[in-house]
Each structure stands twice: as structure tokens, then as C-alpha cells.
Motif scaffolding. Structure first.
Motif, mmCIF file in Angstrom:
data_model
loop_
_atom_site.group_PDB
_atom_site.id
_atom_site.type_symbol
_atom_site.label_atom_id
_atom_site.label_comp_id
_atom_site.label_asym_id
_atom_site.label_seq_id
_atom_site.Cartn_x
_atom_site.Cartn_y
_atom_site.Cartn_z
ATOM 1 N N ALA A 1 0.847 -1.168 0.155
ATOM 2 C CA ALA A 1 -0.020 0.134 -0.035
ATOM 3 C C ALA A 1 0.755 1.365 -0.165
ATOM 4 O O ALA A 1 1.924 1.438 0.686
ATOM 5 C CB ALA A 1 -0.930 0.086 1.116
ATOM 6 N N VAL A 2 0.368 2.469 -0.720
ATOM 7 C CA VAL A 2 0.963 3.565 -0.702
ATOM 8 C C VAL A 2 0.510 4.348 0.494
ATOM 9 O O VAL A 2 -0.691 4.641 0.828
ATOM 10 C CB VAL A 2 0.717 4.266 -2.018
ATOM 11 C CG1 VAL A 2 1.179 5.933 -2.085
ATOM 12 C CG2 VAL A 2 1.168 3.409 -3.195
ATOM 13 N N SER A 3 1.583 5.143 1.105
ATOM 14 C CA SER A 3 1.177 6.102 2.232
ATOM 15 C C SER A 3 1.723 7.478 1.713
ATOM 16 O O SER A 3 2.444 7.456 1.056
ATOM 17 C CB SER A 3 2.023 5.789 3.654
ATOM 18 O OG SER A 3 3.140 5.602 3.321
ATOM 19 N N VAL A 4 0.641 8.405 2.183
ATOM 20 C CA VAL A 4 0.933 10.035 1.961
ATOM 21 C C VAL A 4 1.155 10.691 2.891
ATOM 22 O O VAL A 4 0.620 10.603 3.944
ATOM 23 C CB VAL A 4 0.005 10.365 0.974
ATOM 24 C CG1 VAL A 4 0.122 11.818 0.681
ATOM 25 C CG2 VAL A 4 -0.015 9.515 -0.522
ATOM 26 N N ALA B 1 4.697 10.526 -1.520
ATOM 27 C CA ALA B 1 4.060 9.124 -1.505
ATOM 28 C C ALA B 1 5.170 8.027 -1.216
ATOM 29 O O ALA B 1 6.526 8.038 -1.965
ATOM 30 C CB ALA B 1 3.250 8.867 -2.734
ATOM 31 N N ARG C 1 6.270 3.788 -0.548
ATOM 32 C CA ARG C 1 5.723 2.209 -0.657
ATOM 33 C C ARG C 1 7.162 1.678 -0.010
ATOM 34 O O ARG C 1 7.946 1.543 -0.622
ATOM 35 C CB ARG C 1 5.562 1.958 -2.129
ATOM 36 C CG ARG C 1 4.940 0.534 -1.961
ATOM 37 C CD ARG C 1 4.876 -0.056 -3.688
ATOM 38 N NE ARG C 1 3.654 0.547 -4.112
ATOM 39 C CZ ARG C 1 3.379 1.287 -5.186
ATOM 40 N NH1 ARG C 1 4.634 1.630 -5.704
ATOM 41 N NH2 ARG C 1 2.194 2.018 -5.539
ATOM 42 N N GLU D 1 -1.243 4.169 -8.693
ATOM 43 C CA GLU D 1 -1.592 4.066 -7.730
ATOM 44 C C GLU D 1 -0.886 5.217 -6.895
ATOM 45 O O GLU D 1 -1.671 5.822 -5.991
ATOM 46 C CB GLU D 1 -1.303 2.517 -7.240
ATOM 47 C CG GLU D 1 -1.666 2.601 -5.771
ATOM 48 C CD GLU D 1 -1.143 1.257 -5.038
ATOM 49 O OE1 GLU D 1 -1.749 0.572 -3.880
ATOM 50 O OE2 GLU D 1 -0.037 0.489 -5.521
ATOM 51 N N ALA D 2 0.395 5.410 -6.824
ATOM 52 C CA ALA D 2 0.907 6.655 -6.206
ATOM 53 C C ALA D 2 0.405 7.922 -6.632
ATOM 54 O O ALA D 2 -0.097 8.856 -5.753
ATOM 55 C CB ALA D 2 2.357 6.496 -6.322
ATOM 56 N N ALA E 1 -2.991 8.473 -4.892
ATOM 57 C CA ALA E 1 -2.938 8.403 -3.546
ATOM 58 C C ALA E 1 -2.786 10.036 -3.179
ATOM 59 O O ALA E 1 -3.253 10.601 -2.436
ATOM 60 C CB ALA E 1 -2.115 7.640 -2.978
ATOM 61 N N LEU E 2 -1.694 10.580 -4.139
ATOM 62 C CA LEU E 2 -1.315 12.099 -3.958
ATOM 63 C C LEU E 2 -2.563 13.046 -4.455
ATOM 64 O O LEU E 2 -2.792 13.944 -3.519
ATOM 65 C CB LEU E 2 -0.057 12.266 -4.978
ATOM 66 C CG LEU E 2 1.135 11.766 -4.443
ATOM 67 C CD1 LEU E 2 2.279 11.719 -5.420
ATOM 68 C CD2 LEU E 2 1.870 12.551 -3.144
ATOM 69 N N THR F 1 -5.560 12.370 -4.260
ATOM 70 C CA THR F 1 -6.910 12.025 -3.196
ATOM 71 C C THR F 1 -6.416 13.138 -2.087
ATOM 72 O O THR F 1 -7.518 13.651 -1.703
ATOM 73 C CB THR F 1 -6.915 10.840 -3.295
ATOM 74 O OG1 THR F 1 -7.270 10.256 -4.307
ATOM 75 C CG2 THR F 1 -8.069 10.598 -2.043
ATOM 76 N N GLU F 2 -5.024 13.050 -1.617
ATOM 77 C CA GLU F 2 -4.886 13.744 -0.434
ATOM 78 C C GLU F 2 -4.924 15.278 -0.792
ATOM 79 O O GLU F 2 -5.195 16.090 -0.037
ATOM 80 C CB GLU F 2 -3.459 13.283 -0.123
ATOM 81 C CG GLU F 2 -2.959 14.300 1.255
ATOM 82 C CD GLU F 2 -3.811 14.051 2.329
ATOM 83 O OE1 GLU F 2 -3.582 14.642 3.412
ATOM 84 O OE2 GLU F 2 -4.925 13.251 2.627
#
Length: 351
Positions: free
Chosen positions: A10-13, A59, A61, A100-101, A104-105, A107-108
């Protein structure tokens, strides 16, 4: 078999810390989607020179950077409230290893934009990403591979434009790289004043030179009598050169100083081993657009995409907007010293 993406961690931001600077910039240097304006140093410039709050996003991973998104908040009573990637940059938006990354970026970024209560979120993309978002189609960019051979680059310039370059050479013009911004700022501030637009501050340009060091240069064209004619500030990124800010004296046109300037810069770039000449952004239908086409550069549309929250139409904060016509005429009549004093307080909010 399930798609490979399902096996990805999963990617974290998160917001980057100062300690992330080196790794952020290393990612930017390696990521094909990144530009000079994705470098971490712009965060400090946005904050310290323009006073804009920044909301940079990183981001990761498995502890490794897989995407970055530079964002700055521009809040103005006159020009609106926005979150932009990136003010004062012609390129921006997400730079990521995979979709995916990138998602995620973005969306944040949308979450932050809504929490700040901005009128809109703007991504200055080179490639289109959101076909369902309103898009500004006014701007194009001009980029071209240049030859490692100087003469081949001269031959590649269309005949009429090549004649203008030759004219500048025959007029005995000379190109000099300056150690500071004094001569550049004199020409630049006079040029924008004649066009009726506010100038960036001298502090901003000095900060660029100090911050980016060898990645930023100023080249000035002199007449045979030493008169200042034309000057350009350029950025260097990977194997690219980006002539970015420029100014010309009134006498420059008759002497072909502007044509000579860009040829000398191209020649310098070629000899330095640079392979991409990025003429930068222009508005369609302008003199700048035509000038770059005359050099044999083909326009590539830029996709400035907007997520609108508190407005129904795209912002038009540029001189082509008819509502600024009177302001432009007033600015032209204003004493330049006064315009240079108050200009930075206005232009900081234009982005």
C-alpha cells in the motif's frame, strides 16, 4: 492470475520533512514525469519569498519514495483563493512511479484543498490526467532536442529566423554570463513595465541564484559599445536548459539582440552537453508564440486541470483577460521605480 498491482504494498502519503530533501530531489531527478519545478527548494521559495503556505506531499511504498506533489496556497482578495501545483512554474502536478501513487497524492491534495476552503485546485500538467475536469487550453510549451553539433543547430533554424541571428552576429553583439542579477533586473523590470505588468522582486531573482547555484544562470547581450540590450535567466535540469525570465531594451529589436541572445544560449547549451532546449510556455496567438514557432519549435499543449469548489468557471488571472485592460494601461503610465516597489505585492498573488 491477479494483476500485479494487487501484490503491491500500500502507498502512504505524508508531508515531507526537511530531512527528506535529498531523497525527494533524487526521486525528482530520476522520475520522467518530474520537472525543475518539482525540486524541493521551491517549497522554501514559495514560503520565504512569497509568503505562501505550502502543502507538499510525498508518497511512499515500503519506505521508498514513489511519488511527489508540490502544492502552494495562494490567497488573495483580488485574484481568489487557490491551491496550485505550482505557482510561478509552467509545469507541476503529480510526478509518480505508477498510477496508484499518483491517485493517492491527488486524493490527499483534494482533501487538503477542501479543508482549506479554496476556490479551486490547479494541477499544471504536461500530460492530461482528468478528462472530466475543466482544463485551461490557453498555454502551450515549446521543447526541442538539439544537436551535439553547433553548426547543425544553426542549420536547423528556419531560413528567415537564421537571417535574424546572422544579423545580430554581424551587428557585433556580445553575450556575457553575469555574476549577479543587476543588469538582468534592469532590463527585465523595464520590459514588463512597458507591457503594463508588475515585476517580480529583485529579492526573488537573487534567491533563485543563491538557491539553485549552477542550476541558474544569467546571460546578457551587449552592443559593440557595451550598451545593455537583452538578458535572460535560465534554469538547468538534467540534460535540459530552460530560458525562463527575460528582458529587452527598446533598441534590442532593431539590432536583433533577442534573436542573437537565444542563439548564443543554444550554442552554450550545446557545448555544455545539454540536449533539450525548453523554450517554455507561451499563450496561443501571442508574439511570443509566433517567435518560438519561427525557430522551428512545434507547440505542445499544456493541460492545466482544475477541480472547482467555489467557482463556476476557470480563473483568468492573466493579461489577456479584458477586465485587466485598464489596469495594464495605468501600470504603463506609472513611474517604474514606484511600480517596482509595489509590483511584488501584486504579482505574488498571481502565481
Amino acid at each position: 492470475m491477479r494483476p500485479e498491482a494487487e501484490f503491491m504494498t500500500a502507498v502512504s502519503v505524508r508531508a515531507p520533512a526537511d530531512a527528506d530533501r535529498a531523497n525527494w530531489n533524487a526521486f525528482v531527478e530520476a522520475c520522467p514525469a518530474a520537472s525543475f519545478f518539482h525540486l524541493f527548494e521551491w517549497r522554501d521559495i514559495m514560503r520565504d519569498v512569497f509568503g505562501h503556505a505550502t502543502h507538499y506531499l510525498l508518497a511512499e511504498r515500503s519506505g521508498r519514495i514513489c511519488g511527489v506533489l508540490p502544492l502552494a496556497q495562494v490567497k488573495s482578495r483580488l485574484f481568489g483563493h487557490s491551491l496550485v501545483s505550482l505557482p510561478f512554474g509552467v509545469y507541476g502536478g503529480v510526478a509518480a512511479d505508477d498510477e496508484e501513487a499518483a491517485l493517492a497524492l491527488e486524493t490527499e491534495a483534494q482533501r487538503i484543498a477542501q479543508s482549506l476552503g479554496v476556490d479551486h485546485l490547479e494541477f499544471r500538467n504536461v500530460e492530461a490526467r482528468h478528462t472530466d475536469w475543466p482544463t485551461e487550453d490557453l498555454y502551450v510549451t515549446f521543447r526541442k532536442q538539439i544537436s551535439p553539433d553547433v553548426e547543425e543547430n544553426m542549420k536547423a533554424i528556419p531560413r528567415k529566423q537564421r537571417a535574424m541571428v546572422r544579423k545580430g552576429i554581424n551587428n557585433g553583439l556580445k553575450a556575457v554570463f553575469d555574476a549577479d542579477n543587476s543588469r538582468f533586473f534592469e532590463l527585465y523590470s523595464d520590459n514588463v513595465h512597458r507591457h503594463g505588468t508588475p515585476a517580480m522582486s529583485r529579492r526573488y531573482f537573487d534567491t533563485l541564484r543563491r538557491t539553485f547555484g549552477e542550476r541558474c544562470s544569467v546571460m546578457t547581450v551587449e552592443g559593440p559599445d557595451g550598451a545593455l540590450l537583452s538578458s535572460v535567466m535560465s534554469f538547468y535540469f538534467r540534460d535540459e536548459i530552460l530560458p525562463y525570465y527575460a528582458g529587452d531594451a527598446v533598441a534590442a529589436r532593431d539590432l536583433a539582440a533577442n534573436d542573437f541572445k537565444y542563439w548564443e544560449l543554444m550554442r552554450h547549451a550545446c557545448e555544455r552537453g545539454i540536449r533539450v532546449f525548453d523554450y517554455g510556455r507561451s499563450k496561443q496567438g501571442t508574439g511570443s508564440y509566433s517567435f518560438k514557432k519561427n525557430w522551428g519549435f512545434e507547440p505542445t499543449p499544456l493541460h492545466y486541470e482544475y477541480c472547482l469548489y467555489k467557482r463556476d468557471s476557470l480563473p483568468r488571472n492573466n493579461p489577456s483577460n479584458p477586465k485587466y485592460k485598464l489596469m495594464i494601461e495605468v501600470w504603463r503610465r506609472m513611474p517604474r521605480s514606484f511600480a517596482n516597489t509595489i509590483g511584488p505585492f501584486i504579482v505574488r498573488n498571481l502565481g
